[in-house]
Design an enzyme around this catalytic site. Sequence first.
Site, PDB file in Angstrom:
ATOM      1  N   TYR A  27     -10.295   4.918 -12.023  1.00 27.66           N
ATOM      2  CA  TYR A  27     -10.135   5.669 -10.767  1.00 27.66           C
ATOM      3  C   TYR A  27      -9.915   7.162 -10.988  1.00 27.66           C
ATOM      4  O   TYR A  27      -9.551   7.867 -10.045  1.00 27.66           O
ATOM      5  CB  TYR A  27      -8.897   5.171  -9.992  1.00 27.66           C
ATOM      6  CG  TYR A  27      -8.704   3.696  -9.906  1.00 27.66           C
ATOM      7  CD1 TYR A  27      -9.589   2.894  -9.189  1.00 27.66           C
ATOM      8  CD2 TYR A  27      -7.614   3.076 -10.521  1.00 27.66           C
ATOM      9  CE1 TYR A  27      -9.379   1.525  -9.087  1.00 27.66           C
ATOM     10  CE2 TYR A  27      -7.409   1.710 -10.428  1.00 27.66           C
ATOM     11  CZ  TYR A  27      -8.292   0.947  -9.709  1.00 27.66           C
ATOM     12  OH  TYR A  27      -8.085  -0.397  -9.607  1.00 27.66           O
ATOM     13  N   TYR A  50      -0.252  -2.248 -12.181  1.00 24.56           N
ATOM     14  CA  TYR A  50      -1.675  -2.237 -12.511  1.00 24.56           C
ATOM     15  C   TYR A  50      -1.926  -1.662 -13.905  1.00 24.56           C
ATOM     16  O   TYR A  50      -2.936  -1.028 -14.152  1.00 24.56           O
ATOM     17  CB  TYR A  50      -2.477  -1.475 -11.434  1.00 24.56           C
ATOM     18  CG  TYR A  50      -2.217  -2.012 -10.041  1.00 24.56           C
ATOM     19  CD1 TYR A  50      -2.654  -3.278  -9.684  1.00 24.56           C
ATOM     20  CD2 TYR A  50      -1.491  -1.284  -9.092  1.00 24.56           C
ATOM     21  CE1 TYR A  50      -2.385  -3.802  -8.420  1.00 24.56           C
ATOM     22  CE2 TYR A  50      -1.221  -1.802  -7.827  1.00 24.56           C
ATOM     23  CZ  TYR A  50      -1.669  -3.051  -7.504  1.00 24.56           C
ATOM     24  OH  TYR A  50      -1.409  -3.579  -6.261  1.00 24.56           O
ATOM     25  N   CYS A  55     -14.116   2.356 -28.001  1.00 23.25           N
ATOM     26  CA  CYS A  55     -15.442   2.965 -28.159  1.00 23.25           C
ATOM     27  C   CYS A  55     -16.151   3.101 -26.822  1.00 23.25           C
ATOM     28  O   CYS A  55     -17.131   2.402 -26.535  1.00 23.25           O
ATOM     29  CB  CYS A  55     -16.261   2.149 -29.150  1.00 23.25           C
ATOM     30  SG  CYS A  55     -15.522   2.263 -30.771  1.00 23.25           S
ATOM     31  N   GLU A  56     -15.632   3.960 -25.996  1.00 21.89           N
ATOM     32  CA  GLU A  56     -16.189   4.290 -24.678  1.00 21.89           C
ATOM     33  C   GLU A  56     -15.803   5.739 -24.418  1.00 21.89           C
ATOM     34  O   GLU A  56     -14.634   6.105 -24.601  1.00 21.89           O
ATOM     35  CB  GLU A  56     -15.537   3.462 -23.561  1.00 21.89           C
ATOM     36  CG  GLU A  56     -15.755   1.990 -23.618  1.00 21.89           C
ATOM     37  CD  GLU A  56     -17.006   1.520 -22.889  1.00 21.89           C
ATOM     38  OE1 GLU A  56     -17.606   2.306 -22.132  1.00 21.89           O
ATOM     39  OE2 GLU A  56     -17.367   0.361 -23.097  1.00 21.89           O
ATOM     40  N   GLY A 107       3.357  -3.904  -3.904  1.00 20.34           N
ATOM     41  CA  GLY A 107       3.229  -4.143  -5.340  1.00 20.34           C
ATOM     42  C   GLY A 107       3.651  -2.897  -6.086  1.00 20.34           C
ATOM     43  O   GLY A 107       4.731  -2.799  -6.669  1.00 20.34           O
ATOM     44  N   ARG A 108       2.783  -1.876  -5.988  1.00 21.84           N
ATOM     45  CA  ARG A 108       2.992  -0.630  -6.723  1.00 21.84           C
ATOM     46  C   ARG A 108       4.373  -0.028  -6.467  1.00 21.84           C
ATOM     47  O   ARG A 108       5.032   0.447  -7.389  1.00 21.84           O
ATOM     48  CB  ARG A 108       1.915   0.362  -6.275  1.00 21.84           C
ATOM     49  CG  ARG A 108       1.817   1.611  -7.108  1.00 21.84           C
ATOM     50  CD  ARG A 108       0.895   2.623  -6.433  1.00 21.84           C
ATOM     51  NE  ARG A 108      -0.349   2.066  -5.981  1.00 21.84           N
ATOM     52  CZ  ARG A 108      -1.472   2.049  -6.697  1.00 21.84           C
ATOM     53  NH1 ARG A 108      -1.500   2.558  -7.905  1.00 21.84           N
ATOM     54  NH2 ARG A 108      -2.582   1.525  -6.200  1.00 21.84           N
ATOM     55  N   GLY A 152       0.758  -1.244   0.000  1.00 20.19           N
ATOM     56  CA  GLY A 152       0.000   0.000   0.000  1.00 20.19           C
ATOM     57  C   GLY A 152       0.787   1.290   0.000  1.00 20.19           C
ATOM     58  O   GLY A 152       0.198   2.367  -0.125  1.00 20.19           O
TER      59      GLY A 152
HETATM   60  N1  LLP Z   1      -1.718  -7.000  -0.358  1.00 20.02           N
HETATM   61  C1  LLP Z   1      -3.043  -7.088  -0.552  1.00 20.02           C
HETATM   62  C2  LLP Z   1      -3.817  -7.992   0.276  1.00 20.02           C
HETATM   63  C3  LLP Z   1      -3.646  -6.312  -1.543  1.00 20.02           C
HETATM   64  O1  LLP Z   1      -4.961  -6.393  -1.725  1.00 20.02           O
HETATM   65  C4  LLP Z   1      -2.866  -5.443  -2.349  1.00 20.02           C
HETATM   66  C5  LLP Z   1      -3.468  -4.633  -3.403  1.00 20.02           C
HETATM   67  C6  LLP Z   1      -1.479  -5.396  -2.119  1.00 20.02           C
HETATM   68  C7  LLP Z   1      -0.938  -6.184  -1.108  1.00 20.02           C
HETATM   69  C8  LLP Z   1      -0.554  -4.522  -2.914  1.00 20.02           C
HETATM   70  O2  LLP Z   1      -0.855  -3.189  -2.747  1.00 20.02           O
HETATM   71  P1  LLP Z   1       0.136  -2.070  -3.328  1.00 20.02           P
HETATM   72  O3  LLP Z   1       1.428  -2.163  -2.549  1.00 20.02           O
HETATM   73  O4  LLP Z   1       0.342  -2.355  -4.768  1.00 20.02           O
HETATM   74  O5  LLP Z   1      -0.562  -0.798  -3.100  1.00 20.02           O
HETATM   75  N2  LLP Z   1      -5.730  -1.551  -9.223  1.00 20.02           N
HETATM   76  C9  LLP Z   1      -5.518  -0.513  -8.222  1.00 20.02           C
HETATM   77  C10 LLP Z   1      -4.818  -1.047  -7.017  1.00 20.02           C
HETATM   78  C11 LLP Z   1      -5.532  -2.204  -6.368  1.00 20.02           C
HETATM   79  C12 LLP Z   1      -4.785  -2.749  -5.198  1.00 20.02           C
HETATM   80  C13 LLP Z   1      -5.403  -4.008  -4.739  1.00 20.02           C
HETATM   81  N3  LLP Z   1      -4.724  -4.634  -3.662  1.00 20.02           N
HETATM   82  C14 LLP Z   1      -4.756   0.630  -8.863  1.00 20.02           C
HETATM   83  O6  LLP Z   1      -4.432   0.553 -10.042  1.00 20.02           O
HETATM   84  O7  LLP Z   1      -4.515   1.644  -8.222  1.00 20.02           O
END
Ligand code: LLP
Length: 423
Positions: free
Chosen positions: A324, A379, A351-352, A283-284, A247
Amino acid sequence: MNDTFLSFGLHRPPSDPSLHLEAVSLNAVARDYGTPCFVYSKAAILAAYQEYCHAFQGFSPLICYAVKANANLAILRLLARQGAGFDIVSGGELYRVLKAGGEAQKVVFSGVGKSIKDMDEALMAGILCFNVESSAELRRLAERAQVLGVRAPISVRVNPEVDAQTHPYIATGLRSSKFGVDAATARRLYREAADSAYLRVVGIDCHIGSQITTLEPFLEATDKILELVHQLEQDGISLDHIDLGGGVGIHYQNETPPALINYALALSQRLHDFKGRLLFEPGRRIVGNAGVLLTRVEYLKDIPDRQLAIVDAGMNDLMRPSLYHAWHDIVAVEERSVTTSSLVDVVGPVCESSDILGTQRNLALEQGDLLAILSAGAYGSSMGSQYNARPKPPELLVDGDTVTLIRQRETYDDLIRHENVGD
Ligand code: LLP
């Protein structure tokens, strides 16, 4: 261009002021591989991973990369070779991790809807931990472990009920969220798990949301988790690890995301009593700033009050702006030597009406110009689709002056591969 942008491997060398990623010209990439395409910097991914390792080294951390952010096998392999663990949310993600050479023993399994198939695959692989999100899931997991003759390692995912102050679609720690369980329920589930012959309590878990740009929500969540850890100790339950989820935000527009070392310092003031190790699920933060989506201007078009640049990438390739209203910086690979640029909306061919990649951008453009949509490493491709029968774009990994094709551009045959015309 600002410094943050420059620091992720993107730059304009004085000898050739077109945009480069590491030592590779993005013009050359577009010429050789076509557009749209995703291009990632290996050095940027490794640097982001190392920032985690260094910041948290005092906690014997296991950095479980959240596969959903970018599930390309080459990226998973790169991280596996660094010793990373993985956070998965499906049997499919486990399959990818194992194919890429990841170790099952370093995998944590999150998600509210684990199927029997998901559970069986993960139990047979011998993963590190199931992050359990409900009482019904705990029951099912014990049943599957019994059937398979194994003991399932578990954490309970606790919803610490903090406001992560992020987009509502990516906030997961609010009271009303579908994720995790409240502290009282968690305590009950731990007692149940401790009494089960088919479950083994190994940790505790929380993940409060994504693209969080201040430390306060993380620290508030940690405090609540630690409160519960102490209660569990009173119940005679001790834990090997605390998983604080992912996150942590990145730079998209004007955010100043926290330095991980400050997160680590704040945690060290709270965690001195805890003897186990820390897990994270970023992740991000690992891949987001490490990639761009390259796209070419197909047409310029004037509509009342607006100028459009219609490009060859669309919402099917990068869904974040449509879904978003997310901001991604958009820059010209080759800047034009004109003094006047104008405000344009960069839109895709889908086409949106929501197929918009960026609104009111200050760009000097001509038909055929190449644009880089920044911070598209997370993502982007992983949320891409073939909507409008658009083959998915290729992905390229840059390492110094070397470019490796890590996913081929899909063909029309790929679009119909699993279909059957019937009679
Ligand atoms: N752990 C869990 C349980 C999660 O649900 C997620 C992301 C992560 C870790 C990794 O989170 P990060 O470090 O990447 O913030 N598609 C959206 C983001 C959805 C995140 C879902 N869960 C976007 O493009 O902003």
